[in-house]
Design a protein around this motif. Structure first.
Motif, PDB file in Angstrom:
ATOM      1  N   HIS A  12       0.830  -1.210   0.000  1.00 45.35           N
ATOM      2  CA  HIS A  12       0.000   0.000   0.000  1.00 45.35           C
ATOM      3  C   HIS A  12       0.865   1.262   0.000  1.00 45.35           C
ATOM      4  O   HIS A  12       0.545   2.236  -0.692  1.00 45.35           O
ATOM      5  N   ILE A  13       1.953   1.237   0.737  1.00 40.59           N
ATOM      6  CA  ILE A  13       2.871   2.381   0.761  1.00 40.59           C
ATOM      7  C   ILE A  13       3.502   2.575  -0.620  1.00 40.59           C
ATOM      8  O   ILE A  13       3.601   3.708  -1.111  1.00 40.59           O
ATOM      9  N   HIS A  14       3.909   1.488  -1.248  1.00 38.09           N
ATOM     10  CA  HIS A  14       4.460   1.577  -2.598  1.00 38.09           C
ATOM     11  C   HIS A  14       3.447   2.223  -3.541  1.00 38.09           C
ATOM     12  O   HIS A  14       3.787   3.125  -4.307  1.00 38.09           O
ATOM     13  N   GLN A  15       2.211   1.761  -3.492  1.00 39.02           N
ATOM     14  CA  GLN A  15       1.189   2.283  -4.391  1.00 39.02           C
ATOM     15  C   GLN A  15       0.920   3.763  -4.118  1.00 39.02           C
ATOM     16  O   GLN A  15       0.731   4.546  -5.053  1.00 39.02           O
ATOM     17  N   PHE A  16       0.925   4.159  -2.843  1.00 42.39           N
ATOM     18  CA  PHE A  16       0.728   5.560  -2.484  1.00 42.39           C
ATOM     19  C   PHE A  16       1.813   6.432  -3.120  1.00 42.39           C
ATOM     20  O   PHE A  16       1.531   7.443  -3.758  1.00 42.39           O
ATOM     21  N   TYR A  17       3.080   6.020  -2.950  1.00 41.45           N
ATOM     22  CA  TYR A  17       4.171   6.824  -3.496  1.00 41.45           C
ATOM     23  C   TYR A  17       4.241   6.778  -5.018  1.00 41.45           C
ATOM     24  O   TYR A  17       4.636   7.759  -5.650  1.00 41.45           O
ATOM     25  N   ILE A  18       3.861   5.673  -5.614  1.00 45.78           N
ATOM     26  CA  ILE A  18       3.805   5.608  -7.079  1.00 45.78           C
ATOM     27  C   ILE A  18       2.805   6.642  -7.591  1.00 45.78           C
ATOM     28  O   ILE A  18       3.099   7.393  -8.534  1.00 45.78           O
ATOM     29  N   ASP A  19       1.632   6.691  -6.959  1.00 46.31           N
ATOM     30  CA  ASP A  19       0.618   7.675  -7.361  1.00 46.31           C
ATOM     31  C   ASP A  19       1.125   9.104  -7.177  1.00 46.31           C
ATOM     32  O   ASP A  19       0.919   9.963  -8.039  1.00 46.31           O
ATOM     33  N   LYS A  20       1.793   9.374  -6.042  1.00 50.11           N
ATOM     34  CA  LYS A  20       2.334  10.714  -5.779  1.00 50.11           C
ATOM     35  C   LYS A  20       3.381  11.094  -6.820  1.00 50.11           C
ATOM     36  O   LYS A  20       3.401  12.218  -7.325  1.00 50.11           O
ATOM     37  N   LEU A  21       4.283  10.166  -7.122  1.00 46.00           N
ATOM     38  CA  LEU A  21       5.336  10.434  -8.107  1.00 46.00           C
ATOM     39  C   LEU A  21       4.755  10.709  -9.488  1.00 46.00           C
ATOM     40  O   LEU A  21       5.193  11.629 -10.188  1.00 46.00           O
ATOM     41  N   SER A  47       7.109   0.436  -9.061  1.00 50.46           N
ATOM     42  CA  SER A  47       6.068  -0.413  -9.643  1.00 50.46           C
ATOM     43  C   SER A  47       6.551  -1.847  -9.806  1.00 50.46           C
ATOM     44  O   SER A  47       5.813  -2.797  -9.523  1.00 50.46           O
ATOM     45  N   GLU A  48       7.790  -1.998 -10.252  1.00 47.59           N
ATOM     46  CA  GLU A  48       8.357  -3.342 -10.391  1.00 47.59           C
ATOM     47  C   GLU A  48       8.428  -4.037  -9.035  1.00 47.59           C
ATOM     48  O   GLU A  48       8.101  -5.223  -8.921  1.00 47.59           O
ATOM     49  N   HIS A  49       8.846  -3.302  -8.015  1.00 47.85           N
ATOM     50  CA  HIS A  49       8.922  -3.884  -6.683  1.00 47.85           C
ATOM     51  C   HIS A  49       7.524  -4.203  -6.156  1.00 47.85           C
ATOM     52  O   HIS A  49       7.330  -5.227  -5.488  1.00 47.85           O
ATOM     53  N   ALA A  50       6.560  -3.369  -6.457  1.00 46.21           N
ATOM     54  CA  ALA A  50       5.184  -3.622  -6.026  1.00 46.21           C
ATOM     55  C   ALA A  50       4.638  -4.899  -6.667  1.00 46.21           C
ATOM     56  O   ALA A  50       3.907  -5.656  -6.018  1.00 46.21           O
ATOM     57  N   ILE A  51       5.004  -5.156  -7.897  1.00 48.09           N
ATOM     58  CA  ILE A  51       4.569  -6.379  -8.571  1.00 48.09           C
ATOM     59  C   ILE A  51       5.140  -7.600  -7.862  1.00 48.09           C
ATOM     60  O   ILE A  51       4.435  -8.593  -7.627  1.00 48.09           O
TER      61      ILE A  51
END
Length: 64
Positions: A12-21, A47-51
């Motif tokens: 969820h943190i990864h997705q939050f920062y991906i959206d912010k970036l 995104s790769e790490h989130a996958i």
């Protein structure tokens, strides 16, 4: 190995920062294209790490 809750929180943190970036990248595209490209590259790495995290979570959930 982190717990399922920790991994889900990290995802969820990864997705939050991906959206912010991506949002900031869109804002900066006209004024600073080099910085916008850098932010896009960082978002791609996250995104790769989130996958990978999502796949690990799915594997753990299947094992349960």
């Amino acid at each position: 190995m982190p717990s399922l809750a920790q991994m889900t929180g990290s995802l969820h943190i990864h997705q939050f920062y991906i959206d912010k970036l991506k949002a900031k990248q869109a804002q900066l595209f006209e004024s600073d294209p080099e910085l916008a490209m850098l932010l896009d590259n960082v978002a791609a790495v996250l995104s790769e790490h989130a996958i990978v995290l999502a796949d690990d979570i799915a594997d753990i959930e299947c094992d349960d």
